[in-house]
Structures are given as structure tokens and as C-alpha cells.
Scaffold this motif. Structure first.
Motif, PDB file in Angstrom:
ATOM      1  N   ASP A  54      11.059   0.051  -6.792  1.00  0.00           N
ATOM      2  CA  ASP A  54      11.251  -1.317  -7.295  1.00  0.00           C
ATOM      3  C   ASP A  54      11.712  -2.255  -6.184  1.00  0.00           C
ATOM      4  O   ASP A  54      11.326  -3.429  -6.144  1.00  0.00           O
ATOM      5  CB  ASP A  54      12.279  -1.321  -8.426  1.00  0.00           C
ATOM      6  CG  ASP A  54      11.743  -0.715  -9.719  1.00  0.00           C
ATOM      7  OD1 ASP A  54      10.515  -0.536  -9.831  1.00  0.00           O
ATOM      8  OD2 ASP A  54      12.557  -0.406 -10.616  1.00  0.00           O
ATOM      9  N   ILE A  55      12.530  -1.750  -5.270  1.00  0.00           N
ATOM     10  CA  ILE A  55      13.033  -2.569  -4.169  1.00  0.00           C
ATOM     11  C   ILE A  55      11.932  -2.873  -3.156  1.00  0.00           C
ATOM     12  O   ILE A  55      11.806  -4.002  -2.661  1.00  0.00           O
ATOM     13  CB  ILE A  55      14.213  -1.864  -3.469  1.00  0.00           C
ATOM     14  CG1 ILE A  55      15.442  -1.839  -4.387  1.00  0.00           C
ATOM     15  CG2 ILE A  55      14.569  -2.545  -2.141  1.00  0.00           C
ATOM     16  CD1 ILE A  55      16.588  -0.991  -3.866  1.00  0.00           C
ATOM     17  N   LEU A  56      11.111  -1.882  -2.851  1.00  0.00           N
ATOM     18  CA  LEU A  56      10.142  -2.007  -1.758  1.00  0.00           C
ATOM     19  C   LEU A  56       8.831  -2.671  -2.162  1.00  0.00           C
ATOM     20  O   LEU A  56       8.178  -3.314  -1.338  1.00  0.00           O
ATOM     21  CB  LEU A  56       9.840  -0.630  -1.165  1.00  0.00           C
ATOM     22  CG  LEU A  56      11.016   0.154  -0.578  1.00  0.00           C
ATOM     23  CD1 LEU A  56      10.501   1.436   0.061  1.00  0.00           C
ATOM     24  CD2 LEU A  56      11.801  -0.669   0.427  1.00  0.00           C
ATOM     25  N   VAL A  57       8.426  -2.523  -3.414  1.00  0.00           N
ATOM     26  CA  VAL A  57       7.074  -2.914  -3.791  1.00  0.00           C
ATOM     27  C   VAL A  57       6.820  -4.412  -3.607  1.00  0.00           C
ATOM     28  O   VAL A  57       5.693  -4.826  -3.276  1.00  0.00           O
ATOM     29  CB  VAL A  57       6.764  -2.478  -5.236  1.00  0.00           C
ATOM     30  CG1 VAL A  57       7.555  -3.303  -6.259  1.00  0.00           C
ATOM     31  CG2 VAL A  57       5.271  -2.545  -5.510  1.00  0.00           C
ATOM     32  N   VAL A 113       4.268   2.595  -4.599  1.00  0.00           N
ATOM     33  CA  VAL A 113       4.088   1.276  -3.967  1.00  0.00           C
ATOM     34  C   VAL A 113       2.726   1.146  -3.306  1.00  0.00           C
ATOM     35  O   VAL A 113       2.406   0.109  -2.725  1.00  0.00           O
ATOM     36  CB  VAL A 113       5.208   0.982  -2.948  1.00  0.00           C
ATOM     37  CG1 VAL A 113       6.577   1.081  -3.606  1.00  0.00           C
ATOM     38  CG2 VAL A 113       5.119   1.898  -1.731  1.00  0.00           C
ATOM     39  N   LYS A 114       1.917   2.228  -3.357  1.00  0.00           N
ATOM     40  CA  LYS A 114       0.566   2.236  -2.795  1.00  0.00           C
ATOM     41  C   LYS A 114       0.570   1.884  -1.302  1.00  0.00           C
ATOM     42  O   LYS A 114      -0.156   0.991  -0.846  1.00  0.00           O
ATOM     43  CB  LYS A 114      -0.359   1.301  -3.580  1.00  0.00           C
ATOM     44  CG  LYS A 114      -0.608   1.752  -5.013  1.00  0.00           C
ATOM     45  CD  LYS A 114      -1.554   0.807  -5.740  1.00  0.00           C
ATOM     46  CE  LYS A 114      -1.987   1.367  -7.094  1.00  0.00           C
ATOM     47  NZ  LYS A 114      -0.852   1.666  -7.992  1.00  0.00           N
ATOM     48  N   SER A 115       1.407   2.595  -0.556  1.00  0.00           N
ATOM     49  CA  SER A 115       1.435   2.383   0.890  1.00  0.00           C
ATOM     50  C   SER A 115       0.098   2.788   1.503  1.00  0.00           C
ATOM     51  O   SER A 115      -0.689   3.528   0.905  1.00  0.00           O
ATOM     52  CB  SER A 115       2.585   3.167   1.524  1.00  0.00           C
ATOM     53  OG  SER A 115       2.410   4.552   1.345  1.00  0.00           O
ATOM     54  N   THR A 116      -0.154   2.309   2.700  1.00  0.00           N
ATOM     55  CA  THR A 116      -1.443   2.507   3.362  1.00  0.00           C
ATOM     56  C   THR A 116      -1.660   3.972   3.713  1.00  0.00           C
ATOM     57  O   THR A 116      -0.789   4.604   4.318  1.00  0.00           O
ATOM     58  CB  THR A 116      -1.503   1.655   4.644  1.00  0.00           C
ATOM     59  OG1 THR A 116      -1.205   0.294   4.314  1.00  0.00           O
ATOM     60  CG2 THR A 116      -2.877   1.745   5.293  1.00  0.00           C
ATOM     61  N   ARG A 117      -2.805   4.509   3.344  1.00  0.00           N
ATOM     62  CA  ARG A 117      -3.130   5.885   3.705  1.00  0.00           C
ATOM     63  C   ARG A 117      -3.540   5.952   5.174  1.00  0.00           C
ATOM     64  O   ARG A 117      -4.261   5.086   5.663  1.00  0.00           O
ATOM     65  CB  ARG A 117      -4.254   6.436   2.829  1.00  0.00           C
ATOM     66  CG  ARG A 117      -3.814   6.793   1.409  1.00  0.00           C
ATOM     67  CD  ARG A 117      -4.882   7.620   0.718  1.00  0.00           C
ATOM     68  NE  ARG A 117      -4.411   8.121  -0.568  1.00  0.00           N
ATOM     69  CZ  ARG A 117      -4.652   7.545  -1.734  1.00  0.00           C
ATOM     70  NH1 ARG A 117      -5.365   6.432  -1.774  1.00  0.00           N
ATOM     71  NH2 ARG A 117      -4.200   8.069  -2.856  1.00  0.00           N
ATOM     72  N   ILE A 118      -3.111   6.998   5.850  1.00  0.00           N
ATOM     73  CA  ILE A 118      -3.432   7.169   7.252  1.00  0.00           C
ATOM     74  C   ILE A 118      -4.923   7.463   7.400  1.00  0.00           C
ATOM     75  O   ILE A 118      -5.477   8.317   6.710  1.00  0.00           O
ATOM     76  CB  ILE A 118      -2.616   8.320   7.882  1.00  0.00           C
ATOM     77  CG1 ILE A 118      -1.129   8.133   7.574  1.00  0.00           C
ATOM     78  CG2 ILE A 118      -2.852   8.406   9.379  1.00  0.00           C
ATOM     79  CD1 ILE A 118      -0.548   6.813   8.004  1.00  0.00           C
ATOM     80  N   GLY A 119      -5.579   6.743   8.307  1.00  0.00           N
ATOM     81  CA  GLY A 119      -7.001   6.974   8.540  1.00  0.00           C
ATOM     82  C   GLY A 119      -7.900   6.387   7.474  1.00  0.00           C
ATOM     83  O   GLY A 119      -9.117   6.604   7.488  1.00  0.00           O
ATOM     84  N   GLY A 120      -7.312   5.656   6.539  1.00  0.00           N
ATOM     85  CA  GLY A 120      -8.124   5.021   5.505  1.00  0.00           C
ATOM     86  C   GLY A 120      -8.690   5.969   4.476  1.00  0.00           C
ATOM     87  O   GLY A 120      -9.652   5.639   3.773  1.00  0.00           O
ATOM     88  N   ALA A 121      -8.124   7.167   4.344  1.00  0.00           N
ATOM     89  CA  ALA A 121      -8.625   8.143   3.375  1.00  0.00           C
ATOM     90  C   ALA A 121      -8.484   7.603   1.947  1.00  0.00           C
ATOM     91  O   ALA A 121      -7.452   7.019   1.611  1.00  0.00           O
ATOM     92  CB  ALA A 121      -7.871   9.458   3.513  1.00  0.00           C
ATOM     93  N   PRO A 122      -9.493   7.767   1.108  1.00  0.00           N
ATOM     94  CA  PRO A 122      -9.428   7.216  -0.253  1.00  0.00           C
ATOM     95  C   PRO A 122      -8.504   7.996  -1.176  1.00  0.00           C
ATOM     96  O   PRO A 122      -8.074   7.488  -2.205  1.00  0.00           O
ATOM     97  CB  PRO A 122     -10.882   7.314  -0.731  1.00  0.00           C
ATOM     98  CG  PRO A 122     -11.456   8.455   0.050  1.00  0.00           C
ATOM     99  CD  PRO A 122     -10.782   8.402   1.396  1.00  0.00           C
TER     100      PRO A 122
END
Length: 286
Positions: free
Chosen positions: A98-101, A134-143
Motif C-alpha cells: 500500500d505504501i509503495l504502489v 505492486v507489479k514491479s518491472t520484470r527483469i529482461g521483460g519476461a511476461p
């Protein structure tokens, strides 16, 4: 066209700790609530009213914003500590997300680096749960797959960044401050330079970032024509019972974050934004 980015690194939030980052009120699963302490209120005010407004004021369409949450986002249930407001890792994860999103949703990219198993559970289970929420970015763009990582090798417009939670100590004495970070950085840089000389893929970092020790440190290392800026980041947790025990004569914990500006393949600015407040108490008899 100029390529610009600001890389924002915060770490050691220790959400769930009675001296960690905490909103004004936390509502618990059984209907109870926890209210932040005076020091937690100071840190929260700095987080909400100073640090992040400063970050977002600097953001614009021409300057990308990349967030790195560098480990120990929650405190967990560890070492028989009394300094937690819940033993439930689920509740700590919920509050952390909740804090980070609100910030991950605004950023161009966000990464979560796994911290200490005693705090975030084996295999970084708690931080992976936060990263998924929070749906952080996946490394290498993996789906599919994990959204958190132990060691982040990040290239930002040509600047090689080597980021992990664990690293060197800042130095226990004022005259040794930074020595370990310089030696640690030189080892990694020289390993990279030697590997490059052998035709291998390893690349020496331009920026090295570590956390975990709750003290800010900055050093610059020059080796064989290569320059590396190295940092140990501050925390968002005040001095714990353990910290009072091992270093009782000073404010061991720096509270704040790190901001690095990158423009066209060069680091143009790096600054720590620190909450200027003492954690020590003083008694006066007159």
C-alpha cells in the motif's frame, strides 16, 4: 535527443518494525490498530511530504524515473524481537504494498531487490509478494515469473549499475569510514576489467550500490582508466535495540534515500536526501 533519467534508491524500510517506516495508523487483521511513534511520525512526514514530493517535482516527460527498492522492505518476525507491531508477514506485506504502489504506478520502471532472509523470509518470499502486488518491472521483460531479484544489473542509457542489498560495512571507526566500500568496489571493478581483457562478457560497473547497514557512504574509485561511483544507502528504520547494543555512542541509522541523475550516458549528479534529526536522548540535571 538528450536521454535523461533519475534513479531513486530506497532500502531497509523494515515495515512492521516499531522503529521502521509506518503510516499514521495500521489496521490489523483482528480489528486492532497500531499507531506510529513520535520517531516514526517524523520519518513518515519526511517520506510523504519531503522525499517523494522532491522526487516527483524533478520528474518530467524528458527525464525518466526509475525506482529501486533495495531490500528489507519488511521486518518480518526475527531473532525473538519485541520491536514489531505484528508477527504476521501477510499484514507487513499488505502495508508495504500500500505504501509503495502509489510510486511504482507513477514510475517509468520499478525494481525490487531481495534482502535478508531473517526479515523477508527464505528466497525473498515477502519481497516477491510485494513485487507481485505492486507489479514491479520484470527483469529482461519476461511476461511471467518473478518480479524481484537478488542482484540487479541495470543499464541506464549506457551507465552500468550494479545493485544488491548486502555488501560492505561503512567502518566502525571514523578513520576507517569508507575503507571497506573502496576495497569492495575495487575488487568488483578489477574483476570486470580482467574479464573484459579476456574477451568475456563481464562489464565493470560505473555505479555500485549496496544497502543493509543503515548508514550512507559514498566513495569514488579510479582503476586503470575506469571510474566507479559507489554508495551504501541510508535506511527508513530508526536505531533498533540491536543497534543500541552494538553502537551505543552515536546515531547509527541514517534515514533517507539516494537520487542519481543520468544524462546521455553519464552520471551528472548524485545526492543523499537525509532526514536531519537526532535519535539520541539527553538528560539534563540543573
Amino acid at each position: 535527443m538528450k536521454k535523461s533519467a533519475q534513479v531513486i534508491v530506497t532500502s531497509d524500510h523494515h515495515i512492521g518494525s516499531t522503529v521502521g517506516l509506518c503510516p499514521p495508523e495500521v489496521y490489523l487483521d483482528d480489528g486492532g490498530e497500531y499507531k506510529q511513534t513520535k520517531l516514526q511520525a517524523e520519518a513518515w512526514k519526511f517520506w510523504e511530504k519531503d522525499f517523494w514530493p522532491y522526487v516527483w517535482k524533478r520528474a518530467n516527460p524528458a527525464r525518466k524515473t526509475i525506482l529501486v527498492f533495495n531490500g528489507d522492505l519488511v521486518d518480518g518476525d526475527h531473532h525473538a524481537t519485541n520491536q514489531i507491531w505484528t508477527k504476521s508477514i501477510f499484514e507487513q506485506v499488505r502495508v508495504a504494498a500500500d505504501i509503495l504502489v502509489k510510486h511504482t504506478e507513477r514510475a517509468d520502471a520499478s525494481y525490487i531487490v531481495r534482502g535478508t532472509a531473517a526479515h523477508v523470509q527464505p528466497s525473498g518470499t515477502a519481497e516477491e509478494a510485494i513485487a507481485q502486488k505492486v507489479k514491479s518491472t520484470r527483469i529482461g521483460g519476461a511476461p511471467v515469473g518473478s518480479r524481484s531479484i537478488y542482484h540487479l544489473m541495470l543499464n541506464v542509457y549506457g551507465v552500468e549499475m550494479n545493485i544488491a542489498h548486502h555488501g560492505p560495512n561503512p567502518g566502525r571507526r571514523i578513520w576507517t569510514h569508507g575503507n571497506e566500500l573502496r576495497s569492495y568496489t575495487r575488487t568488483i571493478v578489477l574483476d570486470g576489467l580482467i574479464s573484459m581483457g579476456k574477451g568475456e562478457k563481464a562489464i565493470p560497473p560505473d555505479v555500485l550500490i549496496r544497502s543493509h547497514v543503515h548508514r550512507k557512504v559514498q566513495e569514488t574509485c579510479f582503476d586503470y582508466g575506469h571510474t566507479c561511483l559507489s554508495f551504501v544507502t541510508p535506511a527508513w528504520q530508526w536505531k533498533t535495540e540491536y543497534a543500541h547494543r552494538i553502537v551505543s555512542h552515536e546515531d547509527i541509522s541514517d534515514v533517507g534515500g539516494l537520487i542519481i541523475d543520468i544524462d546521455d550516458g553519464e552520471v551528472t549528479n548524485a545526492e543523499f536526501k537525509i532526514l536531519p534529526i537526532s535519535q539520541s536522548s539527553r538528560a539534563t540535571f540543573e
